[in-house]
Design a protein around this motif. Sequence first.
Motif, mmCIF file in Angstrom:
data_model
loop_
_atom_site.group_PDB
_atom_site.id
_atom_site.type_symbol
_atom_site.label_atom_id
_atom_site.label_comp_id
_atom_site.label_asym_id
_atom_site.label_seq_id
_atom_site.Cartn_x
_atom_site.Cartn_y
_atom_site.Cartn_z
ATOM 1 N N ALA A 320 0.826 -1.209 0.000
ATOM 2 C CA ALA A 320 0.000 0.000 0.000
ATOM 3 C C ALA A 320 0.862 1.261 0.000
ATOM 4 C CB ALA A 320 -0.928 -0.018 1.214
ATOM 5 N N ASP A 321 1.953 1.236 0.774
ATOM 6 C CA ASP A 321 2.836 2.399 0.784
ATOM 7 C C ASP A 321 3.540 2.580 -0.552
ATOM 8 O OD1 ASP A 321 5.465 3.957 1.664
ATOM 9 O OD2 ASP A 321 3.947 4.230 3.219
ATOM 10 N N LEU A 322 3.893 1.490 -1.211
ATOM 11 C CA LEU A 322 4.494 1.609 -2.538
ATOM 12 C C LEU A 322 3.512 2.197 -3.545
ATOM 13 C CD1 LEU A 322 6.530 -1.733 -2.863
ATOM 14 C CD2 LEU A 322 7.380 0.560 -2.333
ATOM 15 N N ARG A 323 2.247 1.819 -3.408
ATOM 16 C CA ARG A 323 1.240 2.410 -4.299
ATOM 17 C C ARG A 323 1.078 3.900 -4.035
ATOM 18 N NH1 ARG A 323 -1.298 -2.706 -3.556
ATOM 19 N NH2 ARG A 323 -2.440 -1.929 -1.746
ATOM 20 N N LEU A 324 1.131 4.296 -2.764
ATOM 21 C CA LEU A 324 1.070 5.720 -2.451
ATOM 22 C C LEU A 324 2.265 6.463 -3.042
ATOM 23 C CD1 LEU A 324 -0.109 5.678 1.285
ATOM 24 C CD2 LEU A 324 -1.451 6.271 -0.725
ATOM 25 N N ARG A 325 3.424 5.838 -2.964
ATOM 26 C CA ARG A 325 4.610 6.477 -3.545
ATOM 27 C C ARG A 325 4.464 6.636 -5.055
ATOM 28 N NH1 ARG A 325 10.900 4.605 -2.663
ATOM 29 N NH2 ARG A 325 11.827 6.026 -4.186
ATOM 30 N N SER A 326 3.971 5.596 -5.712
ATOM 31 C CA SER A 326 3.772 5.684 -7.156
ATOM 32 C C SER A 326 2.744 6.741 -7.515
ATOM 33 C CB SER A 326 3.348 4.314 -7.692
ATOM 34 O OG SER A 326 3.092 4.362 -9.072
ATOM 35 N N ALA A 376 0.633 15.348 -3.526
ATOM 36 C CA ALA A 376 1.750 14.416 -3.694
ATOM 37 C C ALA A 376 2.588 14.326 -2.421
ATOM 38 C CB ALA A 376 2.611 14.849 -4.877
ATOM 39 N N GLU A 377 2.812 15.476 -1.768
ATOM 40 C CA GLU A 377 3.578 15.471 -0.523
ATOM 41 C C GLU A 377 2.837 14.735 0.584
ATOM 42 O OE1 GLU A 377 6.724 16.833 0.542
ATOM 43 O OE2 GLU A 377 6.980 16.517 -1.597
ATOM 44 N N ASN A 378 1.516 14.874 0.620
ATOM 45 C CA ASN A 378 0.741 14.176 1.641
ATOM 46 C C ASN A 378 0.807 12.666 1.457
ATOM 47 O OD1 ASN A 378 0.027 16.641 2.692
ATOM 48 N ND2 ASN A 378 -1.975 16.720 1.700
ATOM 49 N N LEU A 379 0.737 12.227 0.211
ATOM 50 C CA LEU A 379 0.775 10.788 -0.033
ATOM 51 C C LEU A 379 2.149 10.208 0.263
ATOM 52 C CD1 LEU A 379 -1.272 10.570 -3.360
ATOM 53 C CD2 LEU A 379 -2.038 10.009 -1.058
ATOM 54 N N GLN A 426 8.873 2.580 6.503
ATOM 55 C CA GLN A 426 7.551 3.088 6.136
ATOM 56 C C GLN A 426 6.644 3.183 7.366
ATOM 57 O OE1 GLN A 426 6.439 0.177 3.251
ATOM 58 N NE2 GLN A 426 7.642 1.102 1.585
ATOM 59 N N SER A 427 6.668 2.150 8.198
ATOM 60 C CA SER A 427 5.818 2.163 9.388
ATOM 61 C C SER A 427 6.255 3.242 10.373
ATOM 62 C CB SER A 427 5.836 0.794 10.062
ATOM 63 O OG SER A 427 5.287 -0.199 9.210
ATOM 64 N N VAL A 428 7.570 3.462 10.505
ATOM 65 C CA VAL A 428 8.050 4.499 11.417
ATOM 66 C C VAL A 428 7.526 5.872 10.992
ATOM 67 C CG1 VAL A 428 10.114 5.751 12.168
ATOM 68 C CG2 VAL A 428 10.084 3.259 12.226
ATOM 69 N N TYR A 429 7.610 6.167 9.702
ATOM 70 C CA TYR A 429 7.135 7.481 9.244
ATOM 71 C C TYR A 429 5.629 7.601 9.413
ATOM 72 C CZ TYR A 429 5.950 11.398 6.271
ATOM 73 O OH TYR A 429 5.438 12.579 5.795
ATOM 74 N N ARG A 430 4.882 6.580 9.013
ATOM 75 C CA ARG A 430 3.419 6.657 9.133
ATOM 76 C C ARG A 430 2.987 6.785 10.592
ATOM 77 N NH1 ARG A 430 2.173 8.490 4.317
ATOM 78 N NH2 ARG A 430 3.026 7.168 2.660
ATOM 79 N N LEU A 431 3.645 6.051 11.477
ATOM 80 C CA LEU A 431 3.300 6.144 12.898
ATOM 81 C C LEU A 431 3.702 7.494 13.474
ATOM 82 C CD1 LEU A 431 4.265 2.557 14.084
ATOM 83 C CD2 LEU A 431 1.962 3.508 13.940
ATOM 84 N N ALA A 432 4.814 8.052 13.002
ATOM 85 C CA ALA A 432 5.195 9.393 13.461
ATOM 86 C C ALA A 432 4.155 10.421 13.045
ATOM 87 C CB ALA A 432 6.566 9.757 12.900
ATOM 88 N N VAL A 433 3.674 10.312 11.822
ATOM 89 C CA VAL A 433 2.639 11.237 11.344
ATOM 90 C C VAL A 433 1.343 11.062 12.147
ATOM 91 C CG1 VAL A 433 1.138 11.748 9.388
ATOM 92 C CG2 VAL A 433 3.600 11.465 9.041
#
Length: 552
Positions: A320-326, A376-379, A426-433
């Motif tokens: 899912a995070d890779l799809r968000l990056r794309s 794009a920055e939010n995703l 990826q999880s560290v950044y998402r959890l920080a947000v």
Amino acid sequence: MEKGVRLRGRAWLMQVVVTVGYALAYLAVRPLSDGHWALTSGLRLACLLLVPYRYWFALAVGEAVPLLYSLLPCLNQFGNATIAIWSFPPLVTAMPLVWLSRRYFGLFPAPRTIDMKVLLTCVLTVSLVWTGVTYVGLYLEAEPQRTVDQISPVMIAGLLVGNYVAILTVTTWPLLLKIGYNGSSWKRAAVNAIRSPLTSDAIFIALPLLAIISIISAYVPAPLDSMLEMSLFLPIAWLAVKYGWRGVAACGPIAVACVCVLTRPVPDVAVIQAQAFLAFAVTCLFIMGARIASQLHVAEREREAVSKTLRVAQQCVHQADLRLRSTSQSLEVVGGSMSVVQGRIVDRVKMFLPDADRQTLLRQAAMTQNHLYRMAENLHPSAWRDRGLPAALRETIGRALDEMGVVYTCDIQGRGLSQLAVAVHQSVYRLAVEGVTSISAKRRCQQIRLVLRGGQRVNGHRWVMLRITGSGDPLTFRAPMAGNGRTSIASLLGAMGLGVEGMKDHVALYSGTMHVKEADGAFVITMLMHDLPHMSVLGHAQQSRAARLWVH
């Protein structure tokens, strides 16, 4: 044609080898066998359980010859009828029972699995059949002074218990080897067996205790020797509790041998009582050990199922995070393309538009491009893609909080953060947000501090700790933020609004824990995650049920 003859000759050679090998083993065991510990019965059933069906005829011939040779000198004493019955190989009488157990009752449900209930039932049935054959031979004995009344029940009970105990004790080691051998080389299997904790506990704890108790019971008076013989099964029970049925199979035969050696081989009531206790203790220990082993196997299956589920969930989050990056990269490309197209359009039509309309069109184009850039920055922040996780934590989150008027500090400590898996980053950044959004949702924070620390354990497993601390004026800290602050921060950072419970579930995917602490003017969220290697999952295994005593 020559190949077929060679194969048939080799097959006949194997039959002869099995016949001679079993006959020699039978002759070696027979002098050590008696009525209260029939080792030959254990040898018979062990061969029937482990030897393929195509060699059963060879086993029968290998037993018939030495058995008939040993009974012929007793022809005058017992008579023709008794010798004829006893000279029929007992191994043949047990073949139908063992065949039914192996073929239809699931004695071996899988290549390395034994159904302990079927095994015990088979052992008891075969013991009854062999005891019945012995009783019929005694009934037809030629001596007239021997009557059925003189064949005491104690003698028959001793024969039954002797067969039962000997079968259980002799067959356990071969069955243990059958289950323990996984197809690798015998050298490696022997090394693994020597290094196992069961071997060390059996050699250095159980066997010395058995030897000490046996030596003491040989020199104590009659009332105490029986108690000491019963206590021989305490080390076996300890092994059964710790290792399941394998602990019983490892040292159970030695405990039985100690009891049988210390017990007089005479048809006495006290001896039969000791033998009955021996049979009861061995059976109970095997059942208890099988039950413990079954529960341990079920627990291992559940643990592996949970591990597989967590791994699948981690892969889903990563994808899912890779799809968000794309998607973020695609939005940036679309934004750039739209800016170029709108610039060309404005150049083409600027001579037909007044200055005010032209400025409005340029402003709308800039706003559209800025909106696409923010989406794009939010995703997926560009700082994360270009310069890694530390840049995203410092710049992206810092810029969003700076726009909200919150002082932000980011402290990254420890070593090995760059060696963590991509999914953990990826999880560290998402959890920080999510943590920053959750803290500032309903609290008027003046300062937010983020601490990221990584490390490695002795066993090589890496861990990462994330702590987010929000602080402010104790008088107004719990008051909601002015305006729609939560929505603004969530939109600036692209948070999904998981909340505390959602973050705990996300941390649990990486075998981590999360703690929340709130005090006057402060709110702290601490998360600990582990970067564990993927664990192997059993490929094919039978479904475990509570009523089954399958041991592995």
